[in-house]
Design a protein around this motif. Structure first.
Motif, PDB file in Angstrom:
ATOM      1  N   UNK A   1       0.815  -1.212   0.000  1.00 15.99           N
ATOM      2  CA  UNK A   1       0.000   0.000   0.000  1.00 15.99           C
ATOM      3  C   UNK A   1       0.847   1.260   0.000  1.00 15.99           C
ATOM      4  N   UNK A   2       0.423   2.311  -0.695  1.00 12.28           N
ATOM      5  CA  UNK A   2       1.182   3.570  -0.696  1.00 12.28           C
ATOM      6  C   UNK A   2       1.073   4.261   0.650  1.00 12.28           C
ATOM      7  N   UNK A   3       2.121   4.973   1.035  1.00 15.09           N
ATOM      8  CA  UNK A   3       2.057   5.746   2.270  1.00 15.09           C
ATOM      9  C   UNK A   3       1.157   6.962   2.059  1.00 15.09           C
TER      10      UNK A   3
ATOM     11  N   UNK B   1      -9.355  10.917  10.514  1.00 14.38           N
ATOM     12  CA  UNK B   1      -9.180  10.644   9.087  1.00 14.38           C
ATOM     13  C   UNK B   1      -8.347   9.383   8.877  1.00 14.38           C
ATOM     14  N   UNK B   2      -7.321   9.198   9.706  1.00 11.78           N
ATOM     15  CA  UNK B   2      -6.477   8.005   9.589  1.00 11.78           C
ATOM     16  C   UNK B   2      -7.268   6.746   9.900  1.00 11.78           C
ATOM     17  N   UNK B   3      -8.075   6.784  10.955  1.00 14.56           N
ATOM     18  CA  UNK B   3      -8.884   5.614  11.315  1.00 14.56           C
ATOM     19  C   UNK B   3      -9.939   5.335  10.249  1.00 14.56           C
ATOM     20  N   UNK B   4     -10.514   6.384   9.701  1.00 14.96           N
ATOM     21  CA  UNK B   4     -11.517   6.203   8.651  1.00 14.96           C
ATOM     22  C   UNK B   4     -10.882   5.602   7.406  1.00 14.96           C
ATOM     23  N   UNK B   5      -9.668   6.035   7.086  1.00 11.54           N
ATOM     24  CA  UNK B   5      -8.957   5.468   5.939  1.00 11.54           C
ATOM     25  C   UNK B   5      -8.684   3.980   6.174  1.00 11.54           C
ATOM     26  N   UNK B   6      -8.307   3.627   7.395  1.00 15.74           N
ATOM     27  CA  UNK B   6      -8.083   2.214   7.736  1.00 15.74           C
ATOM     28  C   UNK B   6      -9.376   1.407   7.572  1.00 15.74           C
TER      29      UNK B   6
ATOM     30  N   UNK C   1      -1.830  -4.730   9.090  1.00 20.54           N
ATOM     31  CA  UNK C   1      -2.869  -3.726   9.256  1.00 20.54           C
ATOM     32  C   UNK C   1      -2.350  -2.342   8.922  1.00 20.54           C
ATOM     33  N   UNK C   2      -2.602  -1.377   9.816  1.00 20.45           N
ATOM     34  CA  UNK C   2      -2.215   0.014   9.580  1.00 20.45           C
ATOM     35  C   UNK C   2      -1.386   0.545  10.734  1.00 20.45           C
TER      36      UNK C   2
ATOM     37  N   UNK D   1       0.390  -0.993   6.199  1.00 17.16           N
ATOM     38  CA  UNK D   1       0.209   0.300   5.542  1.00 17.16           C
ATOM     39  C   UNK D   1       0.688   1.376   6.513  1.00 17.16           C
ATOM     40  N   UNK D   2       1.368   2.400   5.990  1.00 16.84           N
ATOM     41  CA  UNK D   2       1.854   3.503   6.818  1.00 16.84           C
ATOM     42  C   UNK D   2       1.061   4.772   6.516  1.00 16.84           C
TER      43      UNK D   2
END
Length: 468
Positions: free
Chosen positions: A184-186, A200-205, A257-258, A298-299
């Motif tokens: 996955x892209x950073x 936003x990070x959690x929603x992206x995950x 995971x993330x 994913x980062x």
């Protein structure tokens, strides 16, 4: 009896006093000798001689570790191994000389270690201790996963403004770009403090295929300087003073995971190079280890700083910045989200009311609505949530008033367009300091490094007055 005594004397390793062991062995004299040694070291032990009794005893006695013989009177220990592994019980297999194929198969099926008969007592205790460490780490990571799973429940970016619709579209588009079988892209999320970068990070995950995998949140600003490397990358036992046990780092804990690196701009320069190596090669090496472990996670990184500006002054590595900034999302400040402030205020009021068992349908007075819509919210959504929650707890009726909100407001309307850029900047800084200080003028002055008298003078200049 296949038990070899060791001549080095009493074993001194400290063992967890609460671990429980089950010995599944048909050679009774051997099993009793092992039990005495383990009980002396502080373990609670039980012994059975066959598969049937093992299956029966675990209904009442749930072991943390099992010592399992592979040749039993009523079958092969491999059948029992699979059952124990499925229950997340650590298994150490015991095999006679020449049963190499059984040993290899057992390790592949999930055994944490193996011992060859005749068994050395020192070797047995060390193997049990290693298995115990594995159990502790596994439980710790399981707790971390459960905690983070709860943290991602009900995650939502609220807002109907065009700016927020654009952010939501970006998140959806990035999620669709990632296939489960590709690296996955950073993603770099930027924005002012309090704009919701962690949400936003959690929603992206949650929007991606790995949403059922771990979400590990690392606040780079809160990790102590002397522990941050160990926390991120892990360490081997004895790697440095105080490293009493082997421990995987948070990067490993993210698995497939993330990994969310919050406040990435606070990461020390020395570790930025090490993180860059992880991102480039997708491997991590614990402190004190020569073994590299794959990193499929994913980062996602977030910052409220201008990383590009930081690269120009040598405070952030340029190559790491470019590596992080493959995909980017910028969260707008609340003052640029027309109409969202009131929507969020209503949400936070209802949330607080339900949490504390207050009124069913809290409302806002007309003056309170005007204040919410006209205030610049220098602390963004975080400040709004704090002020509304506080007002909800303080109000005596079902309606929140301007007095309950207690916002730092101007005595008369100020037209921002009439102010010079310097005036706008100074006014914004004052309001932000007051928000951070919860409207305490003395504390705000301390934050800004000025006297209380100077703070009062600047507030009067910009017509900022505190409502009672």
């Amino acid at each position: 009896m296949q038990l070899a005594q060791h001549s080095s004397g009493k074993h001194s390793t400290q063992i967890n006093q609460h671990s429980k062991l089950l010995i599944v062995e048909d050679e009774v004299l051997f099993a009793r000798a092992v039990m005495r040694q383990l009980q002396k070291a502080g373990y609670e032990c039980e012994h059975v001689e066959n598969l049937k009794d093992a299956r029966s005893i675990i209904k009442q006695f749930t072991p943390d570790i099992v010592l399992l013989d592979m040749r039993l009177p009523d079958g092969n220990g491999m059948d029992l191994l699979l059952e124990f592994v499925a229950k997340s019980i650590a298994v150490i297999v015991m095999t006679a000389h020449g049963e190499i194929s059984d040993t290899v198969n057992a390790i592949k099926q999930g055994a944490v270690d193996y011992l060859k008969k005749p068994i050395d007592l020192e070797e047995l205790l060390l193997s049990v201790q290693k298995a115990e460490t594995t159990v502790i780490q596994s439980n710790s990571l399981d707790y971390s996963r459960q905690r983070n799973a709860h943290a991602t429940e009900g995650v939502e970016l609220l807002g109907d403004s065009g700016a927020m619709q654009s952010v939501k579209a970006q998140i959806k588009r990035i999620a669709q770009l990632v296939a489960s079988d590709t690296v996955p892209p950073t993603v770099l999320i930027s924005g002012e403090t309090g704009t919701g970068k962690d949400v936003a990070a959690r929603l992206l995950h949650l929007s991606c295929a790995n949403s059922d995998k771990p979400f590990v949140h690392i606040d780079c600003a809160s990790l102590p300087d002397d522990l941050i490397e160990s926390e991120l990358f892990g360490h081997e036992k004895g790697a440095y003073t105080g490293a009493l046990n082997t421990r995987p780092g948070l990067i490993e804990a993210a698995e497939d995971g993330t990994l969310f690196l919050d406040e990435i701009g606070e990461l020390p320069l020395a570790l930025q190079a090490k993180l860059l190596n992880v991102l480039e090669r997708r491997v991590v090496r614990r402190i004190g280890s020569t073994k590299e472990r794959a990193v499929p996670a994913r980062f996602i990184a977030a910052t409220n700083r201008d990383l590009h500006e930081m690269t120009l002054v040598g405070r952030f590595r340029q190559d790491l910045y470019y590596r992080l900034n493959v995909m980017s999302i910028t969260l707008p400040p609340l003052r640029e989200r027309a109409g969202d402030a009131m929507l969020l205020a209503q949400h936070f009021a209802l949330q607080t009311s339900r949490r504390y068992g207050l009124v069913a349908n809290p409302t806002f007075s007309q003056e309170a609505v005007r204040m919410i819509n006209s205030y610049s919210w220098p602390g963004n959504v975080r400040e709004l949530r704090h002020q509304v929650s506080r007002a909800m707890l303080l109000c005596h009726e079902s309606q929140i008033t301007e007095t309950d909100l207690a916002l730092p407001m101007t005595g008369k309307s100020v037209n921002i367009d009439d102010l010079t850029p310097l005036d706008v900047a100074e006014r914004t800084i004052l309001l932000q300091a007051l928000a951070e200080a919860n409207n305490n003028v003395s504390e705000a002055a301390r934050i800004l490094g000025i006297t209380r008298m100077t703070m009062r003078y600047r507030m009067e200049k910009h017509q900022i007055v505190m409502r009672p």
